[in-house]
Enzyme design. Structure first.
Site, mmCIF file in Angstrom:
data_model
loop_
_atom_site.group_PDB
_atom_site.id
_atom_site.type_symbol
_atom_site.label_atom_id
_atom_site.label_comp_id
_atom_site.label_asym_id
_atom_site.label_seq_id
_atom_site.Cartn_x
_atom_site.Cartn_y
_atom_site.Cartn_z
ATOM 1 N N HIS A 60 2.649 3.852 -8.927
ATOM 2 C CA HIS A 60 2.956 2.077 -9.218
ATOM 3 C C HIS A 60 3.838 1.249 -10.336
ATOM 4 O O HIS A 60 4.524 0.490 -9.623
ATOM 5 C CB HIS A 60 1.708 1.832 -10.517
ATOM 6 C CG HIS A 60 0.360 1.963 -9.509
ATOM 7 N ND1 HIS A 60 0.340 1.729 -7.886
ATOM 8 C CD2 HIS A 60 -0.968 2.588 -10.032
ATOM 9 C CE1 HIS A 60 -1.304 1.965 -7.442
ATOM 10 N NE2 HIS A 60 -1.676 2.558 -8.505
ATOM 11 N N ASP A 90 0.514 -1.179 -0.121
ATOM 12 C CA ASP A 90 -0.354 -0.281 0.010
ATOM 13 C C ASP A 90 0.969 0.867 0.229
ATOM 14 O O ASP A 90 1.700 1.192 0.066
ATOM 15 C CB ASP A 90 -1.325 -0.198 0.795
ATOM 16 C CG ASP A 90 -1.830 1.197 0.405
ATOM 17 O OD1 ASP A 90 -2.162 1.637 0.307
ATOM 18 O OD2 ASP A 90 -2.656 1.360 2.323
ATOM 19 N N LEU A 150 10.247 -20.131 -4.461
ATOM 20 C CA LEU A 150 9.856 -19.703 -4.071
ATOM 21 C C LEU A 150 8.050 -20.449 -4.229
ATOM 22 O O LEU A 150 8.741 -20.314 -5.791
ATOM 23 C CB LEU A 150 10.052 -18.424 -3.455
ATOM 24 C CG LEU A 150 9.327 -16.837 -3.443
ATOM 25 C CD1 LEU A 150 8.447 -17.680 -1.832
ATOM 26 C CD2 LEU A 150 9.462 -15.761 -4.039
HETATM 27 C C1 FPP Z 1 -1.485 0.160 -3.532
HETATM 28 O O1 FPP Z 1 -1.405 1.264 -3.146
HETATM 29 C C2 FPP Z 1 -0.954 -0.361 -4.289
HETATM 30 C C3 FPP Z 1 -2.130 -1.618 -5.389
HETATM 31 C C4 FPP Z 1 -3.551 -0.949 -5.951
HETATM 32 C C5 FPP Z 1 -0.928 -1.969 -6.940
HETATM 33 C C6 FPP Z 1 -0.249 -2.976 -6.458
HETATM 34 C C7 FPP Z 1 0.387 -2.945 -7.911
HETATM 35 C C8 FPP Z 1 1.604 -2.874 -7.383
HETATM 36 C C9 FPP Z 1 2.997 -2.581 -6.694
HETATM 37 C C10 FPP Z 1 2.025 -3.275 -9.218
HETATM 38 C C11 FPP Z 1 2.065 -5.148 -9.180
HETATM 39 C C12 FPP Z 1 2.729 -6.101 -10.170
HETATM 40 C C13 FPP Z 1 2.824 -7.770 -9.458
HETATM 41 C C14 FPP Z 1 3.298 -7.989 -11.047
HETATM 42 C C15 FPP Z 1 2.390 -7.482 -8.778
HETATM 43 P P1 FPP Z 1 -2.639 2.273 -4.029
HETATM 44 O O2 FPP Z 1 -2.845 3.350 -5.241
HETATM 45 O O3 FPP Z 1 -3.517 2.578 -3.184
HETATM 46 O O4 FPP Z 1 -1.688 3.575 -2.720
HETATM 47 P P2 FPP Z 1 -2.305 4.898 -2.573
HETATM 48 O O5 FPP Z 1 -3.088 4.258 -0.874
HETATM 49 O O6 FPP Z 1 -1.133 5.479 -1.440
HETATM 50 O O7 FPP Z 1 -3.720 5.946 -3.023
#
Ligand code: FPP
Length: 254
Positions: free
Chosen positions: A46, A29, A140
Site C-alpha cells: 500500500h 489493484d 486536474l
Molecule cells: C488494492 O490492492 C488496493 C487497495 C485496496 C488500497 C489502495 C490504496 C492506496 C494505493 C493508497 C491510496 C492513497 C491515496 C491518497 C489515494 P489489494 O490490497 O487489493 O491487493 P491484492 O489484490 O494484491 O491483495
C-alpha cells in the site's frame, strides 16, 4: 516470468494531444500481491502504491486530463482485517497531509466520493481540510473514491429521488438518464472515457456501475505498485486507437 511492466517503447510520444481522455478512472489493484512477492507485509504494498498515486497524478495533470478518479477504499474493504483497515486509514491521513503541497504545486483540486461518514473522524477532517485548501485550483480534478461502492451510490440516488418525488419536487415522468445522473455522487463530472484496472483481474468490482456504461476498459497484468508513467501512457495510446460508437454503426461515426 516476463514482467508485464518492463516497457521499452516510448508511448508518451505516440499520444495524440488533441484526444486526451477527459476522465480516467482507475481500480488500483495488486498492492498485497506485490508485497507478498517481495516477502513483505501487505502494508508495504500500500505504501508503494501511494508512490504510484503520486506519479500517475502528476502525469495526468501534465497531460491535461480533467478528471482522475481513483478507487482507494471500497465499501467491501471494511471487511478486511481490522489491522489492515486501521493502517490504511493512517496511510490515507499521512498521505493527504504530505501530498497537499504537491497538489497545490500542480494546480490539482481534490474531492471525494463515497460514504465518508464511516471513516474515522481525523481521516474525514484531513480530507475536508485538503478539499478546502485545493478548492480554488483549476487544473486536474483528483477524485478519491473512499468507502465507495456503486450499489451504495445507486441506493442513495434512488432514496433521494423517491423523497424528492414524495415532496412533489419532481414528477415520475420527469425521471430520465439526466435526472438519475444528477443524483449520483459524480453529478458534476463527465462519465469516465477510460477505466484502467491493474493486476490482471478482469472485473469492475462495484465501481461506477452507472457511469462506466460507455467507457473503454483497459486491463493490465502490471500490479499497482509497479505501474509506471509509461504504462499509463500506453493505456492512453490504446484508448486512442479504439472506435467509440456509443451504440451507433461505424459508418455513422465516420
Ligand atoms: C488494492 O490492492 C488496493 C487497495 C485496496 C488500497 C489502495 C490504496 C492506496 C494505493 C493508497 C491510496 C492513497 C491515496 C491518497 C489515494 P489489494 O490490497 O487489493 O491487493 P491484492 O489484490 O494484491 O491483495
Amino acid at each position: 516470468m516476463n514482467n508485464p511492466c518492463d516497457l521499452n517503447m516510448n508511448f508518451k510520444e505516440q499520444i495524440q494531444k488533441n484526444r486526451i481522455p477527459r476522465h480516467i478512472a482507475i481500480i488500483m489493484d495488486g498492492n498485497g500481491r506485490w508485497a507478498k512477492r517481495q516477502g513483505l507485509a501487505r502494508m508495504y504494498g500500500h505504501r508503494q502504491g501511494v508512490e504510484t498515486v503520486h506519479t500517475i497524478t502528476e502525469a495526468a495533470a501534465a497531460l491535461g486530463v480533467e478528471y482522475l478518479t481513483l478507487y482507494a477504499f471500497s465499501t467491501e474493504n471494511w471487511n478486511r482485517p481490522k489491522e489492515e483497515v486501521d493502517a490504511l486509514m493512517t496511510l490515507l491521513v499521512d498521505t493527504i497531509a504530505k501530498e497537499t503541497p504537491t497538489l497545490m504545486k500542480n494546480n490539482v483540486r481534490l474531492s471525494t466520493i463515497g460514504d465518508l461518514s464511516r471513516l474515522p473522524e481525523n481521516t474525514q477532517r484531513k480530507f475536508k481540510d485538503c478539499i478546502s485548501e485545493t478548492s480554488q485550483n483549476t487544473g486536474l480534478n483528483l477524485v478519491i473514491a473512499l468507502s465507495y461502492s456503486a450499489r451504495w451510490e445507486i441506493i442513495q440516488a434512488t432514496r433521494n429521488i423517491a423523497s424528492a418525488l414524495q415532496r412533489g419536487e419532481i414528477l415520475l415522468e420527469d425521471i430520465n438518464e439526466e435526472v438519475l445522473s444528477s443524483y449520483m455522487t459524480t453529478a458534476q463530472m463527465p462519465d469516465p472515457d477510460l477505466l484502467i484496472r491493474t493486476s490482471g483481474e478482469l472485473r469492475i468490482s462495484n465501481f461506477l456501475l452507472w457511469q462506466l456504461a460507455y467507457s473503454e476498459l483497459y486491463f493490465t497484468d502490471c500490479l499497482w505498485p509497479e505501474f509506471t508513467e509509461e504504462e499509463f501512457y500506453r493505456a492512453i495510446v490504446d484508448y486512442q486507437h479504439r472506435e467509440r460508437r456509443f451504440g451507433k454503426t461505424s459508418e455513422q461515426i465516420h
